[in-house]
Design a protein around this motif. Structure first.
Motif: not given
Length: 77
Positions: A8-15, A17-21
């Motif tokens: 869940l922490v890794v998924a949150a980090l991916v979100v 990083i990716e979602v703002p762009s």
């Protein structure tokens, strides 16, 4: 339980990083697809880490094509 928290922490980090762009570029459809695939992947990973038997999609494909394969095999003998 630590594995689930780590996923869940890794998924949150991916979100984060990716979602703002994606939002900045106005890519709404891509956000929906990204979210769907991320939730699917995290869900399967959590199930796997909890030792839940996750079916293999290749087994479904084999079952789908087995009758045609057997018929073709019998026809060529």
């Amino acid at each position: 339980m630590v594995a689930v928290l780590g996923l869940l922490v890794v998924a949150a980090l991916v979100v984060m990083i990716e979602v703002p762009s994606l939002l900045k570029n106005g890519q709404r459809k891509e956000i929906w697809i990204f979210s769907f695939l991320l939730v699917l992947g995290v869900g399967i990973s959590i199930a796997h880490s909890l030792h839940v038997k996750v079916p293999n999609p290749l087994d479904w494909i084999i079952q789908l094509y087995r009758p045609a394969s057997e018929m073709l095999d019998n026809a060529l003998k």
